[in-house]
Design an enzyme around this catalytic site. Structure first.
Site, PDB file in Angstrom:
ATOM      1  N   ASP A  91       0.981  -1.301  -0.081  1.00 31.96           N
ATOM      2  CA  ASP A  91       0.047  -0.088  -0.216  1.00 31.96           C
ATOM      3  C   ASP A  91       0.812   1.359  -0.200  1.00 31.96           C
ATOM      4  O   ASP A  91       0.586   2.076  -0.698  1.00 31.96           O
ATOM      5  CB  ASP A  91      -0.997  -0.144   1.154  1.00 31.96           C
ATOM      6  CG  ASP A  91      -2.201  -0.971   1.013  1.00 31.96           C
ATOM      7  OD1 ASP A  91      -1.839  -1.999   0.332  1.00 31.96           O
ATOM      8  OD2 ASP A  91      -3.117  -0.892   1.872  1.00 31.96           O
ATOM      9  N   ASP A 133      -0.757  -4.918   4.746  1.00 35.60           N
ATOM     10  CA  ASP A 133      -2.249  -4.818   5.038  1.00 35.60           C
ATOM     11  C   ASP A 133      -3.030  -6.020   4.535  1.00 35.60           C
ATOM     12  O   ASP A 133      -3.841  -6.760   5.545  1.00 35.60           O
ATOM     13  CB  ASP A 133      -2.624  -3.718   4.768  1.00 35.60           C
ATOM     14  CG  ASP A 133      -2.106  -2.203   4.975  1.00 35.60           C
ATOM     15  OD1 ASP A 133      -1.166  -2.560   5.698  1.00 35.60           O
ATOM     16  OD2 ASP A 133      -2.316  -1.275   4.794  1.00 35.60           O
ATOM     17  N   LYS A 134      -3.144  -6.104   3.389  1.00 37.26           N
ATOM     18  CA  LYS A 134      -4.105  -7.148   2.922  1.00 37.26           C
ATOM     19  C   LYS A 134      -3.790  -8.653   3.034  1.00 37.26           C
ATOM     20  O   LYS A 134      -4.743  -9.579   2.743  1.00 37.26           O
ATOM     21  CB  LYS A 134      -4.306  -6.994   1.336  1.00 37.26           C
ATOM     22  CG  LYS A 134      -4.715  -5.518   1.002  1.00 37.26           C
ATOM     23  CD  LYS A 134      -5.984  -4.989   2.000  1.00 37.26           C
ATOM     24  CE  LYS A 134      -6.146  -3.567   1.773  1.00 37.26           C
ATOM     25  NZ  LYS A 134      -4.953  -2.514   2.243  1.00 37.26           N
ATOM     26  N   GLU A 454      -6.815   3.542  -1.144  1.00 37.78           N
ATOM     27  CA  GLU A 454      -6.550   4.504  -0.330  1.00 37.78           C
ATOM     28  C   GLU A 454      -6.396   6.017  -0.488  1.00 37.78           C
ATOM     29  O   GLU A 454      -5.575   5.909  -1.499  1.00 37.78           O
ATOM     30  CB  GLU A 454      -5.495   3.804   0.805  1.00 37.78           C
ATOM     31  CG  GLU A 454      -6.250   2.801   1.352  1.00 37.78           C
ATOM     32  CD  GLU A 454      -4.996   1.876   2.433  1.00 37.78           C
ATOM     33  OE1 GLU A 454      -3.875   2.548   2.318  1.00 37.78           O
ATOM     34  OE2 GLU A 454      -5.272   0.973   3.166  1.00 37.78           O
ATOM     35  N   SER A 480      -6.135   4.952   4.471  1.00 31.39           N
ATOM     36  CA  SER A 480      -5.124   4.264   5.035  1.00 31.39           C
ATOM     37  C   SER A 480      -5.117   4.477   6.383  1.00 31.39           C
ATOM     38  O   SER A 480      -5.805   5.227   7.207  1.00 31.39           O
ATOM     39  CB  SER A 480      -3.615   4.947   4.570  1.00 31.39           C
ATOM     40  OG  SER A 480      -2.651   4.360   5.591  1.00 31.39           O
TER      41      SER A 480
END
Length: 564
Positions: A91, A133-134, A454, A480
């Protein structure tokens, strides 16, 4: 001569026996022996180690090393580790570019990839190593979908960088871009900052999405308590990985399934953890998606209900002073559990994969004397949690506002409408956004983006320019975990699906009333309907490939943006 295929099957080989046992499976064994497995290895339960290592970010950088120690734990507990990897999207690296559209899409691809390997090779269990993150929700989604014994281990947070005598994170670099545009930082200053902000392996250091979701994993019970806390470069992380492998084998032996661990009570505990730590609003999307995989009915309204009763007790960036490594040094995530348990705000009997309950974990926590990262719940940092869910004529299906780090609960002002993040960032950089404005960024939702980008590139630049407390921003995209200020995301229905956000014109007055939980466009219902009747949505940005397939099948943000 005895029959070499007459060996008794290990009862823990509930799935893999069909792959490895008996004369009929000789071709499969021949191929596996070609890469070093012998008869003893193939007689043991096969436990997958799913890594998301990739050379595009520091966030997952240490996973190949950690996988060696997970292997050790599995082997010593009587299993056979089988390592495989899937993808990850950074990200932070892709933020503000077309590449950011891939981030949320990758959650589904990662979950699918883990599922396919586990199903295709009849694995008996799984250890999923996650970082950026994912990868975190994706691994849980895969485990939940498979309902296979296993756990998830977070590879740990990055250490803070040091810039001119103070701790910094990637958040500071994003905000420096806005400061440079405002003339308060030189290009040389920004360049110096970017060189020190990320000192090594590990995911972003504040209570941004990665650390929020790592916290969630422990409150869900799917990560062994205390192991996620250990920072990426701490030598103790190797022992944490070993322990994860050992625990995973015990789960295989006991046939303990994710559905026995991640219950509705566990999901409510995880929501409370997000609220109490001022965590990322992305946690809303991800917990909805995990609940969907388990068939548990969970709605965005539960997040508002739980956050409204849950005080903030962790003083962590972006709203607070400290970073994740400070939380670990203070005693860890279990300190948060202890405070919430004192007030009866979590279900203490919820299980953890390490065999303990949340209450047992909280009771056993060792607090560092004098720590200031987690405060007593009797004297919280804020009386209510770090997010709220609003509705209203601009978001009839709901939207999410992050509250940690600012106190503004009401804003009214003229709309500044942008059809993409890039258009908005250009306006911010040109300093044409003014105090009082309500910035509207649309056609950035799950389908319209696609991928629900984001907006940290924009929000951090606004903060860097000194407008963070003077404007509001609403979008059908998302934010974010490093975002702060009065920002509203996940507006549903999204513009691409005919949501009222598509009807907003420049200059329309928009009202954000957090206490009333309403996001309002100050127009009549008839006028909004008339405008929507003549809206012509932009042509799809992609007509083939993964983005086009995702746009065609993704659900609303209010349902977790899952593929159905």
């Amino acid at each position: 001569m005895s029959d070499p295929y007459a060996r008794k099957t290990d009862p823990a080989k509930r799935r893999s026996a069909a792959l490895t046992d008996g004369v009929d499976r000789a071709p499969a064994r021949a191929m596996l022996k070609g890469i070093g497995f012998d008869d003893d290895a193939l007689a043991r339960p096969l436990v997958g180690i799913a890594t998301t290592w990739i050379e595009t970010m520091p966030c997952n950088w240490n996973q190949r090393e950690l996988a060696r120690h997970v292997r050790r734990g599995i082997l010593e507990a009587g299993g056979t580790p089988i390592e495989f990897n899937t993808i990850a999207i950074s990200d932070g690296v892709s933020m503000g570019t077309e590449g950011m559209r891939a981030s949320l899409v990758s959650r589904e691809v990662i979950a699918d990839s883990i599922e396919l390997v586990a199903r295709g090779h009849l694995l008996d269990g799984l250890v999923c190593l996650v970082g950026c993150d994912k990868t975190i929700p994706a691994a849980v989604m895969a485990l939940a979908r498979l309902d296979l014994p296993g756990l998830v281990l977070y590879n740990g947070s990055i250490a803070p960088g040091r810039f001119r005598g103070r701790d910094v994170t990637i958040q500071d670099v994003f905000e420096a871009v806005g400061a440079a545009a405002a003339g308060t930082m030189s290009n040389a200053d920004v360049h110096e900052l970017e060189g020190v902000a990320c000192p090594g392996a590990g995911a972003c250091g504040g209570q941004f999405t990665a650390n929020t979701m790592a916290t969630v994993l422990e409150f869900l019970g799917i990560s062994p308590a205390g192991l996620n806390d250990v920072p990426a470069t701490d030598p103790a992380k190797h022992e944490a990985a070993f322990e994860a492998g050992r625990i995973a084998m015990q789960l295989v032996r006991d046939d303990t399934r994710p559905s026995q661990v991640i219950t509705r009570d566990a999901l409510e505990n995880a929501i409370a953890a997000i609220a109490a730590t001022g965590g990322s609003t992305n946690g809303v999307l991800h917990l909805l998606a995990i609940a969907y995989e388990l068939g548990i009915d969970l709605t965005i309204d539960e997040f508002d209900r739980i956050a409204a009763r849950t005080p903030i007790v962790a003083d962590i960036k972006p709203g607070g002073r400290f970073v994740a490594t400070d939380l670990h040094a203070a005693g860890g995530v279990a300190l948060v559990a202890r405070e919430l348990l004192k007030a009866g705000l979590v279900h203490g009997d919820a299980p953890n994969v390490d065999g303990r309950s949340l209450a047992e974990v909280a009771t056993a926590v060792v607090e560092t004397p004098g720590q200031e990262v987690v405060v007593p719940i009797e004297t919280p940092l804020k009386a209510t949690g770090g997010l709220a869910v609003m509705r209203g004529n601009l978001a009839p299906d709901g939207c999410v506002v992050k509250l940690a780090g600012h106190e503004r609960l009401f804003h009214t002002g003229p709309a500044r409408v942008f059809e993409s993040e890039e258009d908005c960032f250009a306006a911010v950089k040109a300093r044409s956004i003014h105090a009082g404005d309500v910035i509207v960024i649309r056609y950035e939702g799950p389908a319209g983006g696609p991928g629900m980008r984001e907006m940290l590139h924009v929000t951090a630049a606004l903060v860097g320019e000194g407008l963070g407390d003077e404007v509001a921003l609403i979008t059908d995209g998302r934010f974010s975990g490093a975002t702060h200020g009065l920002m509203v995301g996940h507006v549903a229905p999204e513009a691409a699906h005919g949501g009222p956000i598509a009807a907003v014109h420049d200059g329309d007055v928009i009202e954000l009333d957090v206490e009333a939980r309403e996001l309002r466009l100050l127009l009549s219902d008839d006028e909004i309907a008339a405008r929507l009747a003549v809206v012509v949505a932009p042509a799809p940005r992609y007509t083939k490939g993964v983005f086009a397939r995702y746009a065609a099948g993704v659900s609303s943000a209010s349902e977790g943006a899952v593929l159905r």
